[in-house]
Design an enzyme around this catalytic site. Structure first.
Site, short mmCIF file in Angstrom:
data_model
loop_
_atom_site.label_atom_id
_atom_site.label_comp_id
_atom_site.label_asym_id
_atom_site.label_seq_id
_atom_site.Cartn_x
_atom_site.Cartn_y
_atom_site.Cartn_z
N CYS A 86 0.81 -1.23 0.00
CA CYS A 86 0.00 0.00 0.00
C CYS A 86 0.83 1.26 0.00
O CYS A 86 0.30 2.35 -0.14
CB CYS A 86 -0.90 0.01 1.22
SG CYS A 86 0.07 0.00 2.73
N ASP B 40 2.38 2.51 2.57
CA ASP B 40 2.41 3.15 3.88
C ASP B 40 3.80 2.99 4.51
O ASP B 40 4.50 2.01 4.25
CB ASP B 40 1.35 2.52 4.81
CG ASP B 40 -0.06 2.91 4.37
OD1 ASP B 40 -0.18 3.74 3.47
OD2 ASP B 40 -1.02 2.38 4.95
N CYS C 37 -2.41 4.05 7.05
CA CYS C 37 -3.82 3.86 7.35
C CYS C 37 -4.06 3.78 8.86
O CYS C 37 -3.12 3.69 9.66
CB CYS C 37 -4.28 2.56 6.70
SG CYS C 37 -3.68 1.12 7.56
N CYS D 8 -0.83 -4.53 7.94
CA CYS D 8 -0.50 -3.32 8.71
C CYS D 8 0.23 -3.72 10.00
O CYS D 8 1.17 -3.02 10.42
CB CYS D 8 -1.76 -2.54 9.04
SG CYS D 8 -2.92 -2.38 7.67
FE1 FES Z 1 -1.16 -0.75 4.26
FE2 FES Z 1 -2.50 -0.37 6.43
S1 FES Z 1 -3.27 -0.44 4.41
S2 FES Z 1 -0.34 -0.42 6.23
#
Ligand code: FES
Length: 141
Positions: A34, A36, A59, A103
């Site tokens: 993602c 992140d 997120c 995550c």
């Molecule tokens: Fe990727 Fe939460 S959606 S770290």
């Protein structure tokens, strides 16, 4: 309900958030999935993690996972922090939705990366196998 009350609590009121200027070890990891990014800062006193903080650009589950992970390793032995698993973080949050499990993996990786950074900076020998990155886990959708 998509998120547990604990996830919402740690997302809305993150513990130990922020930069640590005098950190002894810093771990930064990113999710290929993602994009992140999570950063963990450690203050280390002997074998003990005397302080910890995090910065997470990601997120809500990533923020909740980092907050919970910092709470789980604060004041603990380095060996305890090394043993922290993403499953333990997710369980402590009363579970994460299946498509958000990665995550919590970031939190495990960021803690390990910060410990490794501390070892590297202080020329403390370690077994690199202990820091091998786990496979990027596949979230169940
Ligand atoms: Fe990727 Fe939460 S959606 S770290």
């Amino acid at each position: 309900m998509l998120y547990s009350a604990k996830v919402m609590d740690h997302f809305m009121n993150p513990r130990n958030a922020g930069v640590m200027e005098d950190a002894d070890g810093i771990g930064e990891v990113g999710s290929a999935k993602c994009g992140d990014i999570m950063k963990i800062y450690l203050k280390i006193d002997g074998d003990i993690i005397s302080d910890v903080s995090f910065e997470t650009f990601g997120c809500g589950s990533a923020i909740a996972s980092s907050s919970m992970a910092t709470e789980m390793i604060k004041g603990q032995l380095l060996s305890r922090a090394m043993a922290l698993t993403n499953q333990a973080v997710a369980e402590a949050l009363d579970g994460l939705p299946a498509n958000k499990l990665h995550c919590s993996v970031l939190a495990e990786q960021a803690v390990k990366a910060a410990i490794q950074d501390y070892y590297d900076k202080n020329q403390i020998p370690y077994d690199p196998a202990d820091f091998a990155k786990p496979e990027e886990i596949q979230d169940g959708e």
